[in-house]
Design a protein around this motif. Structure first.
Motif, PDB file in Angstrom:
ATOM      1  N   ALA A 111       0.838  -1.202   0.000  1.00  0.00           N
ATOM      2  CA  ALA A 111       0.000   0.000   0.000  1.00  0.00           C
ATOM      3  C   ALA A 111       0.875   1.255   0.000  1.00  0.00           C
ATOM      4  CB  ALA A 111      -0.927  -0.010   1.209  1.00  0.00           C
ATOM      5  N   TYR A 112       1.890   1.260   0.852  1.00  0.00           N
ATOM      6  CA  TYR A 112       2.789   2.409   0.888  1.00  0.00           C
ATOM      7  C   TYR A 112       3.549   2.550  -0.429  1.00  0.00           C
ATOM      8  CZ  TYR A 112       2.108   3.592   5.815  1.00  0.00           C
ATOM      9  OH  TYR A 112       1.574   4.013   7.013  1.00  0.00           O
ATOM     10  N   ARG A 113       3.900   1.439  -1.055  1.00  0.00           N
ATOM     11  CA  ARG A 113       4.605   1.494  -2.338  1.00  0.00           C
ATOM     12  C   ARG A 113       3.715   2.157  -3.400  1.00  0.00           C
ATOM     13  NH1 ARG A 113       5.956  -3.671  -2.992  1.00  0.00           N
ATOM     14  NH2 ARG A 113       7.777  -3.374  -1.694  1.00  0.00           N
ATOM     15  N   VAL A 114       2.416   1.831  -3.399  1.00  0.00           N
ATOM     16  CA  VAL A 114       1.481   2.452  -4.346  1.00  0.00           C
ATOM     17  C   VAL A 114       1.420   3.958  -4.112  1.00  0.00           C
ATOM     18  CG1 VAL A 114      -0.976   2.638  -4.931  1.00  0.00           C
ATOM     19  CG2 VAL A 114       0.084   0.397  -4.741  1.00  0.00           C
ATOM     20  N   LEU A 115       1.314   4.361  -2.845  1.00  0.00           N
ATOM     21  CA  LEU A 115       1.231   5.782  -2.521  1.00  0.00           C
ATOM     22  C   LEU A 115       2.538   6.509  -2.853  1.00  0.00           C
ATOM     23  CD1 LEU A 115      -0.715   5.591   0.849  1.00  0.00           C
ATOM     24  CD2 LEU A 115      -1.601   6.208  -1.409  1.00  0.00           C
ATOM     25  N   GLU A 116       3.642   5.804  -2.704  1.00  0.00           N
ATOM     26  CA  GLU A 116       4.939   6.378  -3.057  1.00  0.00           C
ATOM     27  C   GLU A 116       5.021   6.589  -4.574  1.00  0.00           C
ATOM     28  OE1 GLU A 116       9.612   5.589  -1.924  1.00  0.00           O
ATOM     29  OE2 GLU A 116       8.178   3.987  -1.631  1.00  0.00           O
ATOM     30  N   GLN A 117       4.562   5.618  -5.339  1.00  0.00           N
ATOM     31  CA  GLN A 117       4.566   5.739  -6.798  1.00  0.00           C
ATOM     32  C   GLN A 117       3.623   6.844  -7.263  1.00  0.00           C
ATOM     33  OE1 GLN A 117       3.592   1.745  -7.954  1.00  0.00           O
ATOM     34  NE2 GLN A 117       5.711   1.036  -7.796  1.00  0.00           N
ATOM     35  N   ASP A 118       2.551   7.077  -6.503  1.00  0.00           N
ATOM     36  CA  ASP A 118       1.604   8.148  -6.831  1.00  0.00           C
ATOM     37  C   ASP A 118       2.116   9.524  -6.426  1.00  0.00           C
ATOM     38  OD1 ASP A 118      -0.091   6.231  -7.829  1.00  0.00           O
ATOM     39  OD2 ASP A 118      -1.486   6.277  -6.144  1.00  0.00           O
ATOM     40  N   GLY A 119       3.238   9.559  -5.700  1.00  0.00           N
ATOM     41  CA  GLY A 119       3.816  10.827  -5.295  1.00  0.00           C
ATOM     42  C   GLY A 119       3.221  11.420  -4.029  1.00  0.00           C
ATOM     43  N   LEU A 120       2.447  10.649  -3.278  1.00  0.00           N
ATOM     44  CA  LEU A 120       1.831  11.152  -2.042  1.00  0.00           C
ATOM     45  C   LEU A 120       2.701  10.921  -0.811  1.00  0.00           C
ATOM     46  CD1 LEU A 120      -1.851   9.943  -2.539  1.00  0.00           C
ATOM     47  CD2 LEU A 120      -0.989  12.267  -2.698  1.00  0.00           C
ATOM     48  N   VAL A 121       3.587   9.941  -0.882  1.00  0.00           N
ATOM     49  CA  VAL A 121       4.327   9.483   0.291  1.00  0.00           C
ATOM     50  C   VAL A 121       5.818   9.397  -0.045  1.00  0.00           C
ATOM     51  CG1 VAL A 121       4.668   7.448   1.754  1.00  0.00           C
ATOM     52  CG2 VAL A 121       2.372   8.227   1.248  1.00  0.00           C
ATOM     53  N   LEU A 122       6.641   9.714   0.940  1.00  0.00           N
ATOM     54  CA  LEU A 122       8.090   9.527   0.831  1.00  0.00           C
ATOM     55  C   LEU A 122       8.511   8.463   1.827  1.00  0.00           C
ATOM     56  CD1 LEU A 122       9.381  13.205   0.813  1.00  0.00           C
ATOM     57  CD2 LEU A 122       9.427  11.606  -1.084  1.00  0.00           C
ATOM     58  N   ALA A 123       9.369   7.564   1.407  1.00  0.00           N
ATOM     59  CA  ALA A 123       9.901   6.531   2.302  1.00  0.00           C
ATOM     60  C   ALA A 123      11.288   6.961   2.744  1.00  0.00           C
ATOM     61  CB  ALA A 123       9.968   5.196   1.585  1.00  0.00           C
ATOM     62  N   ARG A 124      11.538   6.908   4.030  1.00  0.00           N
ATOM     63  CA  ARG A 124      12.856   7.199   4.595  1.00  0.00           C
ATOM     64  C   ARG A 124      13.335   5.933   5.280  1.00  0.00           C
ATOM     65  NH1 ARG A 124      13.901  11.425   1.832  1.00  0.00           N
ATOM     66  NH2 ARG A 124      12.765  13.305   2.349  1.00  0.00           N
ATOM     67  N   GLN A 125      14.395   5.354   4.740  1.00  0.00           N
ATOM     68  CA  GLN A 125      14.888   4.088   5.254  1.00  0.00           C
ATOM     69  C   GLN A 125      15.207   4.199   6.746  1.00  0.00           C
ATOM     70  OE1 GLN A 125      17.971   2.339   2.943  1.00  0.00           O
ATOM     71  NE2 GLN A 125      18.179   0.590   4.284  1.00  0.00           N
ATOM     72  N   GLY A 126      14.635   3.298   7.509  1.00  0.00           N
ATOM     73  CA  GLY A 126      14.865   3.260   8.946  1.00  0.00           C
ATOM     74  C   GLY A 126      14.040   4.251   9.740  1.00  0.00           C
ATOM     75  N   ARG A 127      13.297   5.133   9.063  1.00  0.00           N
ATOM     76  CA  ARG A 127      12.502   6.151   9.754  1.00  0.00           C
ATOM     77  C   ARG A 127      11.020   5.995   9.517  1.00  0.00           C
ATOM     78  NH1 ARG A 127      14.144  11.679   8.474  1.00  0.00           N
ATOM     79  NH2 ARG A 127      12.849  12.155  10.269  1.00  0.00           N
ATOM     80  N   GLY A 128      10.623   5.465   8.371  1.00  0.00           N
ATOM     81  CA  GLY A 128       9.206   5.265   8.101  1.00  0.00           C
ATOM     82  C   GLY A 128       8.748   5.954   6.836  1.00  0.00           C
ATOM     83  N   TYR A 129       7.437   6.160   6.794  1.00  0.00           N
ATOM     84  CA  TYR A 129       6.798   6.775   5.634  1.00  0.00           C
ATOM     85  C   TYR A 129       6.223   8.121   6.051  1.00  0.00           C
ATOM     86  CZ  TYR A 129       7.217   2.178   3.545  1.00  0.00           C
ATOM     87  OH  TYR A 129       7.720   1.000   3.042  1.00  0.00           O
ATOM     88  N   PHE A 130       6.377   9.115   5.158  1.00  0.00           N
ATOM     89  CA  PHE A 130       5.956  10.478   5.462  1.00  0.00           C
ATOM     90  C   PHE A 130       5.115  11.024   4.318  1.00  0.00           C
ATOM     91  CE2 PHE A 130       9.734   9.600   7.815  1.00  0.00           C
ATOM     92  CZ  PHE A 130       9.540  10.214   9.043  1.00  0.00           C
ATOM     93  N   VAL A 131       4.164  11.913   4.669  1.00  0.00           N
ATOM     94  CA  VAL A 131       3.336  12.560   3.653  1.00  0.00           C
ATOM     95  C   VAL A 131       4.202  13.566   2.921  1.00  0.00           C
ATOM     96  CG1 VAL A 131       1.295  13.974   3.226  1.00  0.00           C
ATOM     97  CG2 VAL A 131       1.269  12.276   5.068  1.00  0.00           C
ATOM     98  N   ARG A 132       4.180  13.482   1.627  1.00  0.00           N
ATOM     99  CA  ARG A 132       4.979  14.374   0.782  1.00  0.00           C
ATOM    100  C   ARG A 132       4.264  15.713   0.646  1.00  0.00           C
ATOM    101  NH1 ARG A 132       7.720  12.216  -4.522  1.00  0.00           N
ATOM    102  NH2 ARG A 132       9.148  13.914  -4.789  1.00  0.00           N
ATOM    103  N   SER A 133       5.023  16.786   0.563  1.00  0.00           N
ATOM    104  CA  SER A 133       4.413  18.095   0.358  1.00  0.00           C
ATOM    105  C   SER A 133       3.906  18.183  -1.077  1.00  0.00           C
ATOM    106  CB  SER A 133       5.405  19.212   0.664  1.00  0.00           C
ATOM    107  OG  SER A 133       6.333  19.328  -0.355  1.00  0.00           O
ATOM    108  N   PRO A 134       2.877  18.981  -1.310  1.00  0.00           N
ATOM    109  CA  PRO A 134       2.268  19.003  -2.641  1.00  0.00           C
ATOM    110  C   PRO A 134       3.108  19.662  -3.723  1.00  0.00           C
ATOM    111  CG  PRO A 134       1.149  20.548  -1.184  1.00  0.00           C
ATOM    112  CD  PRO A 134       2.152  19.807  -0.351  1.00  0.00           C
ATOM    113  N   GLU A 135       4.102  20.488  -3.344  1.00  0.00           N
ATOM    114  CA  GLU A 135       4.885  21.115  -4.390  1.00  0.00           C
ATOM    115  C   GLU A 135       5.806  20.098  -5.051  1.00  0.00           C
ATOM    116  OE1 GLU A 135       6.389  22.035  -0.584  1.00  0.00           O
ATOM    117  OE2 GLU A 135       4.480  22.829  -1.114  1.00  0.00           O
ATOM    118  N   PRO A 136       6.051  20.285  -6.341  1.00  0.00           N
ATOM    119  CA  PRO A 136       6.907  19.327  -7.045  1.00  0.00           C
ATOM    120  C   PRO A 136       8.336  19.406  -6.519  1.00  0.00           C
ATOM    121  CG  PRO A 136       6.394  21.191  -8.459  1.00  0.00           C
ATOM    122  CD  PRO A 136       5.586  21.356  -7.195  1.00  0.00           C
TER     123      PRO A 136
END
Length: 107
Positions: A52-77
Motif C-alpha cells: 500500500a505504501y509502495r502504491v502511494l509512493e509511486q503516486d507521489g503522495l508518500v516519501l519513504a525514509r529508510q529506517g525512519r518510516g513513511y511520510f506525507v509528501r508536500s504538494p509542491e513538485p
C-alpha cells in the motif's frame, strides 16, 4: 465490479490512507503509521501495508525514509537540478574556456 472483495487488500489500504491524507488527517511532513501499527489497525499482514505504501509512493503522495518510516509528501513538485554544459561541444574543456575569458593563456 463494485464488489469490495474484488479489490486487492493493499489497494483498499492505499485508498484508505489516500482518503486520510486528502481529508487533512495527515499533513505534509507527518509520519504515517508504522507497518506494524497499520497491520494491527487494518487486520492485514505487514506485506499488505508495504505494498500500500509502495502504491502511494509511486503516486507521489508518500516519501519513504529508510529506517525512519513513511511520510506525507508536500504538494509542491520536487526541485530538479540540471547540469548544463557551459561550453559548446568541440570548443575545448570548460576550464580552458573559462581561463581564456579571464585572459589567462594556457600552456
Amino acid at each position: 465490479m463494485s464488489d469490495d472483495s474484488a479489490v486487492s487488500p493493499y489497494l483498499r489500504v492505499a485508498d484508505e490512507l489516500r482518503a486520510r491524507i486528502s481529508s487533512g488527517e495527515f499533513q505534509p511532513g507527518d509520519r504515517l503509521p508504522s507497518l506494524a501499527s497499520l497491520s494491527a489497525e487494518t487486520g492485514y499482514s505487514i506485506a499488505v501495508g508495504q505494498n500500500a505504501y509502495r502504491v502511494l509512493e509511486q503516486d507521489g503522495l508518500v516519501l519513504a525514509r529508510q529506517g525512519r518510516g513513511y511520510f506525507v509528501r508536500s504538494p509542491e513538485p520536487p526541485e530538479v537540478l540540471l547540469r548544463r554544459q557551459r561550453v559548446a561541444p568541440g570548443e575545448g574543456s570548460p576550464v580552458q574556456t573559462l581561463l581564456a575569458r579571464q585572459g589567462v593563456a594556457g600552456t
